[in-house]
Write an enzyme that holds these catalytic residues in place. Sequence first.
Site, PDB file in Angstrom:
ATOM      1  CB  SER A 117      84.958 110.787 119.885  1.00 43.66           C
ATOM      2  OG  SER A 117      83.771 110.748 119.139  1.00 43.66           O
ATOM      3  CE  LYS A 124      83.762 106.517 123.271  1.00 45.00           C
ATOM      4  NZ  LYS A 124      84.350 107.237 122.094  1.00 45.00           N
ATOM      5  CB  SER A 159      81.242 109.365 121.017  1.00 42.40           C
ATOM      6  OG  SER A 159      82.541 108.841 120.779  1.00 42.40           O
TER       7      SER A 159
END
Length: 517
Positions: A216, A111, A192
């Site tokens: 997330s 990420k 996310s």
Amino acid sequence: MAATPLFLILLLFNFPPGSHTQTQNATASPRPQLTEATIDTIQLAFKHSTLTSKQLVQFYIDRIHEHNHLLRAVIEVNPDALSLAEMADRERRARVPGSGAGLHGIPVLLKDNIATKDKLNTTAGSFALLGSSVPRDAGVAKKLRAAGAVILGKASLSEWSNFRSSSAPNGFCGRTGTGKNPYVLSADPCGSSSGPGISVAANLVTVAIGSETDGSILCPSSANSVVGIKPTVGLTSRAGVIPISPRQDSIGPMCRTVADAVYVLDAIAGFDPNDDPATRAAARYIPRGGGYKQFLKPDGLREKRLGVVRNPFFQFGGDEVVAAVFKNHLQTLRKEGAVLVDPVEISNITEILSSSYEMDALLAEFKPALNSYLKHLVSSKVRTLADVIAFNNKFPKLEKTREYGQDILETSQRLNETNRKAVREALFKLKQFSENGIEKVMKEQKLDALVAGSSSFSVVLAIGGFPGMSVPAGYDGGGVPLGIFFGGLMGSEPKLIEIGYGFEQATKVRKPPSFKP
Ligand SMILES: *[C@@H]1O[C@H](CO)[C@@H](O)[C@H](O)[C@H]1NC(C)=O
Ligand SMILES: *[C@@H]1O[C@H](CO)[C@@H](O)[C@H](O)[C@H]1NC(C)=O
Ligand SMILES: *[C@@H]1O[C@H](CO)[C@@H](O)[C@H](O)[C@H]1NC(C)=O
Ligand SMILES: *[C@@H]1O[C@H](CO)[C@@H](O)[C@H](O)[C@H]1NC(C)=O
């Protein structure tokens, strides 16, 4: 800077041309099917010389080239990925200790809030951090490299881990636009950690790393039909990860199978002097010998006591297809030997889900945590949260500032002494919620884990730093993936892995995506 779309397109398509030669070992079994390949099958192919890490990396680079313009799941490909893979291949051939097993030679996407000290940028999806230079690899990146993993690139996310704007869609970041759900392109990929979920689901990489403050990892894992583990806070290092809250942030694997996720967890868990005392405190939960992989037991569900949190996590708004999927799964859990305590109640669950205490605390924790991250950068256009807000206002086209605003960033920036008392009160309430809620019900009912059918369950775990896991559970009437969620007390990863693996082996519902419009 004004020519954003062109710049972005060049960034996304400017991959090294790469050779497509696939030198197979003619005397052995042919190269394994690379879509849906697991770490175990890849390591076996490495061992039999039917596949090299370089070929595997090239396969994923080609897939990214083919699908990323649609999915927007990858922000940057590592220009050194092929040479890192070649190095792993050389080490394996030379039988260097640690090669030929685990994550050695396995491509991983991080990420984009996880720092790497290489040619890749670390930007949380924002142009504000493009070109900034980080002091060192994040703690988890360092551990991945030590395990021999090949850092393939950075995955997209809801910008600033969804702590920027309350109106931007899940998976939106300035640098890639909005990530797409590979099962149903018009469906929510959640966030996310949208990019890691989409990439793993669509076979753009073997495994990925996400981060979670509240939901997330768990939510995009369920939405993209992958396995996500959100570890106990502090079990994995947060050093070098663009933060929201040191009290809640956790870094964890997102993979196609429970076993892959567990191999990744084994590689990234543990003490990091740059995230002390949190990683020191949580290190006592790590099994002494044999790692987490010893809990991959096909009969892992036997005699596990699972609390079914019906209210409100098995209410599917009248969707009979989804209700039937979960009814079936509860039967499967029983059939596999679990003891269901059905239902269990979490005290104050309505208040836990609806009160503003968690957001009040996160807003107060974000500003100092982010400012500290920015201050320690070697170089950067922005050094404070105020600078980030000013950047977004100065470049509204790049960051879609007019469309989506940045209300969360602004609210956090505005907090002052007057709000401190409210924050202390909020933190006290969150602690009480956990004590009277999950901790009390787990102890009273002697539970090994809680089970839920909705990702909003993540808040129960988030506010107390507890671990959780999402495992693919099927698809709704429109083909959108569903996940089942298991959560437990601090350090209960061994039990969650036994339960999650037992469930996965009994159901095996994950299938690769079909890019349905
Ligand atoms: C080809 O595969 C076989 C069996 O998997 C192995 O014994 C042999 O060493 C391999 N040959 C080469 C050239 O890698
Ligand atoms: C990182 O960002 C810079 C722009 O500042 C760009 O030139 C570079 O290509 C980016 N790195 C990668 C690996 O895309
Ligand atoms: C602190 O914030 C409050 C709003 O939350 C505002 O009314 C007040 O003027 C601020 N005080 C200072 C000293 O900035
Ligand atoms: C939650 O529920 C318990 C009863 O189970 C109650 O005593 C407590 O005051 C409630 N509130 C909080 C913040 O925990």
